[in-house]
Enzyme design. Structure first.
Site, PDB file in Angstrom:
ATOM      1  N   GLU A  91       0.803  -1.210   0.000  1.00 50.75           N
ATOM      2  CA  GLU A  91       0.000   0.000   0.000  1.00 50.75           C
ATOM      3  C   GLU A  91       0.841   1.268   0.000  1.00 50.75           C
ATOM      4  O   GLU A  91       1.958   1.292   0.499  1.00 50.75           O
ATOM      5  CB  GLU A  91      -0.922  -0.002   1.226  1.00 50.75           C
ATOM      6  N   CYS A 104       3.387   8.307   1.367  1.00 52.54           N
ATOM      7  CA  CYS A 104       3.976   7.285   2.233  1.00 52.54           C
ATOM      8  C   CYS A 104       4.061   6.003   1.424  1.00 52.54           C
ATOM      9  O   CYS A 104       3.049   5.539   0.899  1.00 52.54           O
ATOM     10  CB  CYS A 104       3.049   7.128   3.449  1.00 52.54           C
ATOM     11  N   CYS A 111       7.046  -7.739   6.428  1.00 51.79           N
ATOM     12  CA  CYS A 111       8.251  -7.262   7.119  1.00 51.79           C
ATOM     13  C   CYS A 111       8.727  -8.353   8.065  1.00 51.79           C
ATOM     14  O   CYS A 111       7.920  -9.016   8.716  1.00 51.79           O
ATOM     15  CB  CYS A 111       7.945  -5.986   7.898  1.00 51.79           C
ATOM     16  N   CYS A 115       7.383  -6.300  14.668  1.00 56.25           N
ATOM     17  CA  CYS A 115       7.053  -5.486  15.845  1.00 56.25           C
ATOM     18  C   CYS A 115       5.659  -5.851  16.359  1.00 56.25           C
ATOM     19  O   CYS A 115       4.738  -6.107  15.572  1.00 56.25           O
ATOM     20  CB  CYS A 115       7.118  -3.998  15.507  1.00 56.25           C
ATOM     21  N   CYS A 118       2.495  -3.726  15.123  1.00 59.15           N
ATOM     22  CA  CYS A 118       2.417  -3.358  13.699  1.00 59.15           C
ATOM     23  C   CYS A 118       1.736  -4.454  12.900  1.00 59.15           C
ATOM     24  O   CYS A 118       2.133  -5.625  12.967  1.00 59.15           O
ATOM     25  CB  CYS A 118       3.825  -3.109  13.161  1.00 59.15           C
ATOM     26  N   GLU A 167      10.640  -2.809   6.193  1.00 59.47           N
ATOM     27  CA  GLU A 167      11.781  -2.138   6.814  1.00 59.47           C
ATOM     28  C   GLU A 167      12.739  -1.737   5.690  1.00 59.47           C
ATOM     29  O   GLU A 167      13.451  -2.588   5.141  1.00 59.47           O
ATOM     30  CB  GLU A 167      12.447  -3.100   7.818  1.00 59.47           C
ATOM     31  N   SER A 198      12.406   5.793   7.330  1.00 59.85           N
ATOM     32  CA  SER A 198      12.059   5.440   8.708  1.00 59.85           C
ATOM     33  C   SER A 198      12.559   4.024   8.968  1.00 59.85           C
ATOM     34  O   SER A 198      12.337   3.123   8.159  1.00 59.85           O
ATOM     35  CB  SER A 198      10.539   5.504   8.864  1.00 59.85           C
ATOM     36  N   ASN A 302      -2.607   2.685  16.198  1.00 65.17           N
ATOM     37  CA  ASN A 302      -3.774   2.270  15.418  1.00 65.17           C
ATOM     38  C   ASN A 302      -4.048   0.815  15.713  1.00 65.17           C
ATOM     39  O   ASN A 302      -3.322  -0.051  15.257  1.00 65.17           O
ATOM     40  CB  ASN A 302      -3.509   2.470  13.925  1.00 65.17           C
ATOM     41  N   CYS A 345      -0.823   4.872   9.925  1.00 64.01           N
ATOM     42  CA  CYS A 345       0.372   4.058  10.175  1.00 64.01           C
ATOM     43  C   CYS A 345       0.021   2.707  10.761  1.00 64.01           C
ATOM     44  O   CYS A 345      -0.804   2.610  11.655  1.00 64.01           O
ATOM     45  CB  CYS A 345       1.244   4.722  11.221  1.00 64.01           C
TER      46      CYS A 345
END
Ligand code: SAH
Ligand code: SF4
Length: 385
Positions: A91, A104, A111, A115, A118, A167, A198, A302, A345
């Site tokens: 996305e 973004c 990933c 985390c 996430c 990442e 990031s 979120n 996010c």
């Protein structure tokens, strides 16, 4: 198989043109057609000799990513889901503001960092995107928006943040050429200060980025000590806070901005207590003796069901921000945008096939964690809110 020209930075395209016996200025022309004018086929490139266009037809292509869905939020935020093949999707989100337009974008399908908070991390890792697939998101969005917003060819996207899925520093060899195209005056001509990578803290790659292609850096901190960070960002076990902060200090020698942005996702009862804010201020202000020049960006969590975590109440976020601000650290609370289309996010869920059984691993971490987090979060968990 023909070469996809979206994969090349200008140097790469010059080498490709040289292999066809063409001079460098032809590569520049081609590059401008692709990135500045959004050309999709060689027939459009009227200032290139017909013979060259024919050569290109036989050896190259300009291939973007198929759009699966597009959602536009009431606040103007637009989210695209792109097909990257083999059942995977990534996305991108466009966030318009008065003085800028931010895109973004994603760097990986899924990933591997995993985390706790996430949703991409919960899906596991599928594969790295190619440079062309990273750029295809910008290429598509910029030219779609120019047409959609009828800007008469004016640039729409002024900022790019690598804060979508994945990442970026674990996909370094594709990231760097993609960044170069974003910065190139013949490409998107973005300022280094307006392109942000990031990272969850891949220390050796932070150093390499500083050498190879310094852009603005955001580091996802999320905890003021190793004990807690180990649980939230598993990569911390490999690169603990002291090493990560050392790398941030070294990066500042190269960085186009004179500060690092620290991102901190506010999780109710987990990392949002007054003592966490105090510890955080001490950590960044005392590191290496002179402290680190930084700003904090507090991100409201979120929530998604599998996380078992809850967003910190607004008052607590404000109190946390005040502690950091009072200590002299510029701190902002991120506005949530595109909430109605799940564009915030960590909600960039895409649809990545879980090939690593990461959800099971994360569920195990979660069991361990819940035994140790303050009672408040435990109770919420038990209530299932
Ligand atoms: N992998 C990189 C970049 C992508 S994530 C990184 O971790 O920095 C971009 C940002 O979104 C990171 O700061 C990440 O911690 C944050 N994030 C991830 N999931 C989130 C969630 N559910 N709520 C709020 N922020 C989240
Ligand atoms: Fe990966 Fe970043 Fe999500 Fe962590 S927060 S799992 S590093 S995308």
């Amino acid at each position: 198989m023909t070469a996809n020209l979206l994969d090349y930075d200008l140097e790469g395209l010059a080498a490709f043109c040289a292999s066809l016996g063409e001079k460098r200025f032809r590569a520049t022309q081609l590059f401008r057609w692709i990135h500045q004018k959004g050309a999709r086929d060689f027939g459009q490139m009227t200032d290139l000799a017909k013979s060259l266009r024919e050569k290109l037809e036989g050896s190259a292509r300009i291939e973007g990513l198929p759009v699966i869905t597009q959602h536009e939020s009431a606040d103007g935020t637009i989210k695209w889901l792109f097909d990257v093949g083999n059942g995977d999707a990534v996305e991108s989100v466009f966030i318009p503001e008065d003085d800028r337009g931010t895109l973004c974008i994603s760097s990986q399908a899924g990933c591997a960092v995993g985390c706790r908070f996430c949703s991409t991390g919960h899906q596991g890792f599928s594969r790295n995107l190619t440079a062309g697939e990273i750029l295809a998101q910008l290429w598509f969005a910029e030219h779609f928006l120019r047409a959609h917003l009828k800007t008469g060819g004016e640039r729409v996207i002024s900022n790019v943040v690598m804060m979508g899925m994945g990442e970026p520093l674990q996909n370094y060899s594709a990231l760097v050429p993609a960044l170069r195209v974003m910065l190139d005056d013949h490409g998107y001509g973005l300022s280094r200060r307006r392109v942000t990578v990031s990272t969850s803290g891949v220390v050796p790659m932070i150093d390499r980025l500083g050498e190879d292609c310094p852009v603005a850096l955001a580091v996802s901190l999320h905890a003021p000590n190793d004990e807690l960070r180990d649980k939230l960002v598993p990569l911390n076990k490999k690169y603990p806070l002291s090493e990560l902060l050392d790398a941030c200090q070294r990066y500042l020698r190269h960085a186009p901005r004179d500060f690092i942005t620290f991102e901190y996702c506010m999780l109710d009862g987990v990392n949002d207590q007054p003592e966490h804010a105090q510890q955080l201020a001490r950590l960044v202000q005392s590191h290496g003796g002179q402290g680190i020049s930084c700003k904090f960006n507090l991100i409201p969590f979120n929530p998604f069901p599998a996380s078992g975590l809850v967003r910190s109440p607004q008052q607590r976020v404000q109190a946390f921000a005040k502690t950091l601000n009072d200590a002299g650290i510029v701190t902002t609370v991120r506005k949530t945008r595109g909430d109605d289309i799940d564009a915030a996010c960590g909600q960039l869920a895409g649809d990545v096939q879980d090939r690593t059984r990461v959800d099971r691993r994360i569920a195990q971490q979660r069991t361990v964690m819940l035994k140790q987090v303050p009672v408040e979060a435990d109770t919420k968990e038990a209530r299932g809110t």
